[in-house]
Design a protein around this motif. Structure first.
Motif, mmCIF file in Angstrom:
data_model
loop_
_atom_site.group_PDB
_atom_site.id
_atom_site.type_symbol
_atom_site.label_atom_id
_atom_site.label_comp_id
_atom_site.label_asym_id
_atom_site.label_seq_id
_atom_site.Cartn_x
_atom_site.Cartn_y
_atom_site.Cartn_z
ATOM 1 N N GLU A 90 0.800 -1.210 0.000
ATOM 2 C CA GLU A 90 0.000 0.000 0.000
ATOM 3 C C GLU A 90 0.840 1.271 0.000
ATOM 4 O O GLU A 90 0.300 2.372 -0.013
ATOM 5 C CB GLU A 90 -0.930 -0.009 1.220
ATOM 6 N N ALA A 91 2.182 1.111 -0.010
ATOM 7 C CA ALA A 91 3.051 2.283 -0.002
ATOM 8 C C ALA A 91 3.046 3.014 -1.334
ATOM 9 O O ALA A 91 3.379 4.200 -1.404
ATOM 10 C CB ALA A 91 4.482 1.869 0.352
ATOM 11 N N PHE A 92 2.651 2.312 -2.384
ATOM 12 C CA PHE A 92 2.653 2.899 -3.726
ATOM 13 C C PHE A 92 1.233 3.185 -4.194
ATOM 14 O O PHE A 92 0.302 2.525 -3.774
ATOM 15 C CB PHE A 92 3.335 1.935 -4.703
ATOM 16 N N PRO A 93 1.052 4.149 -5.108
ATOM 17 C CA PRO A 93 2.088 4.993 -5.698
ATOM 18 C C PRO A 93 2.532 6.122 -4.776
ATOM 19 O O PRO A 93 1.801 6.528 -3.877
ATOM 20 C CB PRO A 93 1.407 5.541 -6.949
ATOM 21 N N VAL A 94 3.741 6.611 -5.014
ATOM 22 C CA VAL A 94 4.326 7.710 -4.254
ATOM 23 C C VAL A 94 4.289 8.961 -5.112
ATOM 24 O O VAL A 94 4.754 8.957 -6.255
ATOM 25 C CB VAL A 94 5.780 7.380 -3.862
ATOM 26 N N ALA A 95 3.720 10.038 -4.588
ATOM 27 C CA ALA A 95 3.658 11.301 -5.321
ATOM 28 C C ALA A 95 4.984 12.040 -5.181
ATOM 29 O O ALA A 95 5.486 12.227 -4.072
ATOM 30 C CB ALA A 95 2.518 12.158 -4.794
ATOM 31 N N ILE A 96 5.544 12.466 -6.319
ATOM 32 C CA ILE A 96 6.820 13.171 -6.335
ATOM 33 C C ILE A 96 6.584 14.599 -6.820
ATOM 34 O O ILE A 96 5.939 14.810 -7.854
ATOM 35 C CB ILE A 96 7.825 12.461 -7.250
ATOM 36 N N THR A 97 7.088 15.550 -6.075
ATOM 37 C CA THR A 97 6.985 16.957 -6.481
ATOM 38 C C THR A 97 8.332 17.633 -6.253
ATOM 39 O O THR A 97 9.191 17.128 -5.514
ATOM 40 C CB THR A 97 5.909 17.708 -5.695
ATOM 41 N N TYR A 98 8.488 18.801 -6.874
ATOM 42 C CA TYR A 98 9.688 19.606 -6.676
ATOM 43 C C TYR A 98 9.242 21.058 -6.634
ATOM 44 O O TYR A 98 8.769 21.592 -7.638
ATOM 45 C CB TYR A 98 10.694 19.375 -7.798
ATOM 46 N N ASP A 99 9.377 21.660 -5.473
ATOM 47 C CA ASP A 99 8.790 22.979 -5.255
ATOM 48 C C ASP A 99 7.294 22.889 -5.612
ATOM 49 O O ASP A 99 6.575 22.105 -5.031
ATOM 50 C CB ASP A 99 9.516 24.045 -6.070
ATOM 51 N N THR A 100 6.856 23.645 -6.593
ATOM 52 C CA THR A 100 5.446 23.578 -6.998
ATOM 53 C C THR A 100 5.255 22.753 -8.269
ATOM 54 O O THR A 100 4.154 22.717 -8.808
ATOM 55 C CB THR A 100 4.909 24.995 -7.246
ATOM 56 N N ILE A 101 6.318 22.067 -8.709
ATOM 57 C CA ILE A 101 6.284 21.341 -9.980
ATOM 58 C C ILE A 101 5.901 19.884 -9.758
ATOM 59 O O ILE A 101 6.461 19.203 -8.891
ATOM 60 C CB ILE A 101 7.652 21.411 -10.677
ATOM 61 N N THR A 102 4.942 19.411 -10.540
ATOM 62 C CA THR A 102 4.650 17.985 -10.616
ATOM 63 C C THR A 102 5.297 17.455 -11.893
ATOM 64 O O THR A 102 4.880 17.817 -12.994
ATOM 65 C CB THR A 102 3.136 17.725 -10.667
ATOM 66 N N PRO A 103 6.339 16.642 -11.784
ATOM 67 C CA PRO A 103 7.078 16.232 -12.975
ATOM 68 C C PRO A 103 6.273 15.281 -13.865
ATOM 69 O O PRO A 103 5.547 14.420 -13.377
ATOM 70 C CB PRO A 103 8.309 15.525 -12.407
ATOM 71 N N ASN A 104 6.405 15.493 -15.161
ATOM 72 C CA ASN A 104 5.825 14.591 -16.160
ATOM 73 C C ASN A 104 6.922 13.622 -16.564
ATOM 74 O O ASN A 104 7.804 13.954 -17.348
ATOM 75 C CB ASN A 104 5.330 15.396 -17.362
ATOM 76 N N PHE A 105 6.873 12.410 -16.016
ATOM 77 C CA PHE A 105 7.932 11.432 -16.251
ATOM 78 C C PHE A 105 7.667 10.641 -17.533
ATOM 79 O O PHE A 105 6.560 10.155 -17.758
ATOM 80 C CB PHE A 105 8.028 10.450 -15.081
ATOM 81 N N ARG A 106 8.713 10.491 -18.349
ATOM 82 C CA ARG A 106 8.652 9.641 -19.535
ATOM 83 C C ARG A 106 9.788 8.623 -19.568
ATOM 84 O O ARG A 106 9.844 7.807 -20.490
ATOM 85 C CB ARG A 106 8.724 10.499 -20.802
ATOM 86 N N ALA A 107 10.707 8.691 -18.599
ATOM 87 C CA ALA A 107 11.868 7.806 -18.632
ATOM 88 C C ALA A 107 12.213 7.345 -17.221
ATOM 89 O O ALA A 107 12.150 8.122 -16.266
ATOM 90 C CB ALA A 107 13.063 8.507 -19.271
ATOM 91 N N LEU A 108 12.610 6.082 -17.114
ATOM 92 C CA LEU A 108 12.978 5.451 -15.850
ATOM 93 C C LEU A 108 14.137 4.500 -16.114
ATOM 94 O O LEU A 108 14.147 3.782 -17.124
ATOM 95 C CB LEU A 108 11.794 4.669 -15.277
#
Length: 367
Positions: A90-108
């Protein structure tokens, strides 16, 4: 490349599993391989969410897979037979932010101990990932207004690469040599000059293919070429391709190499998704020269292509929002297996893969 389950251990914040491989080593020779040929695919939805949009997915051996979403979430799926504690699941998903930015991830990309994700757009943000929100940190940031990173991968646990659209007169290439702690952008003096309108597509995180120290990068747009490095990104050269190009939406969207010689790339024009002229190309000499195959036949635009493991560079699966297609003869001919659409695909073994797209991540069993 060999990786261990340590990445998942860091996500789970537990210790004591030992190690195993991530994914399957499709490049390792197999004695007397059984050449399975597929005619159908069973699709089992594992994660469903109308807000889910996934183009970044990595398989972690029999443990499961990790993924990043376009709305800044780090997720994971575990093989239920392993009986992980409920609180970990239940730990996932984890929300990731940076300052006020919500990153749009396309690569891992993952190493033995960490996971890394990079966002599209400016500022480009490359995160060192952790299930503990407070431990997620930006290890590389690029504020150029043209910054747009498309794909990333690692040669080994210390050395990795991410590629993106040009901000100057060459493709953007950043490299780490210290396990992802620091990243440095290559000078255009060390890279082939980009052509007008040449960029890349953040469609499936498969713009980069690595075999040993060899690296192939597929560009696209008004020019669609191969950037090649024989030495883990220290030196570079460029090869022309015959794939359809000339518009911002044309070119290679995905590339995969089975070994140092045999490679395949697919793409087209996503705005004309049924068009199948000059959208599939193959090389047998390590990317120096390419041949159009199945011209005017088989799938149109597809965002991801992968070799079937243990298939001796003969079998391929291509996937996109128009469906799933399979070739048993190195791309000369194709069988359309399903109309169900996805963005990206990773094989677990030679008959099972995970596919991610809009609203779901599914298990594909080829038969």
């Amino acid at each position: 490349m060999k990786k261990t389950v340590f990445f998942f251990l860091s996500l789970l914040l537990i210790i004591g599993f030992g190690s195993c491989g991530i994914g399957i080593n499709k490049y390792k020779p197999v004695e007397n391989p059984v050449q399975k040929r597929f005619s159908t695919v069973d699709i089992e939805a594992l994660i469903q969410d109308s807000t889910l949009n996934v183009r970044a997915l990595e398989v972690v051996d029999s443990i499961g897979f990790a993924y990043l979403t376009s709305n800044g979430e780090l997720g994971a799926y575990y093989n239920k037979e392993l009986n992980f504690p409920k609180e970990l699941l239940e730990a996932f998903p984890v929300a990731i932010t940076y300052d006020t930015i919500t990153p749009n991830f396309r690569a891992l990309a993952v190493t033995a101990e960490k996971g890394y994700g990079i966002s599209i757009g400016s500022p480009a943000l490359l995160f060192s990932l952790d299930v503990d929100v407070d431990k997620n940190k930006v290890v590389y940031q690029e504020n150029h207004p043209k910054a747009f990173y498309d794909s990333m991968d690692f040669w080994n646990d210390q050395e990795g690469i991410a590629i993106g659209d040009p901000t100057d007169n060459c493709m953007s290439v950043i490299i780490t040599r210290d396990g992802g702690n620091t990243w440095n952008k290559l000078s255009c003096d060390d890279l082939p000059q980009a052509k007008e309108g040449e960029a890349a597509f953040a469609a499936s995180d498969t713009n980069i293919s690595i075999v040993g120290e060899n690296t192939w990068v597929a560009t696209g747009g008004k020019a669609s070429r191969i950037l090649y490095s024989p030495d883990k990104g220290y030196t570079w050269q460029v090869f022309e391709t015959p794939i359809i190009q000339g518009l911002e939406t044309t070119g290679m969207y995905s590339i995969d190499f089975y070994d140092e010689l045999n490679g395949f790339a697919i793409g087209g024009d996503y705005t004309k998704a049924d068009a199948n002229i000059k959208n599939k190309i193959r090389t047998t000499d390590g990317g120096k020269t390419w041949t159009v195959v199945s011209d005017g036949a088989g799938p149109g635009y597809r965002s991801c292509v992968q070799y079937v493991p243990n298939s001796q560079a003969k079998q391929l699966v291509a996937i996109g929002f128009k469906g799933i297609d399979y070739s048993s003869d190195a791309g000369n001919s194709w069988t359309h297996l399903s109309d169900e659409g996805f963005y990206t695909l990773r094989f677990l073994n030679d008959s099972v893969a995970y596919a991610a797209g809009n609203g779901r991540i599914s298990k594909l069993t080829f038969k």
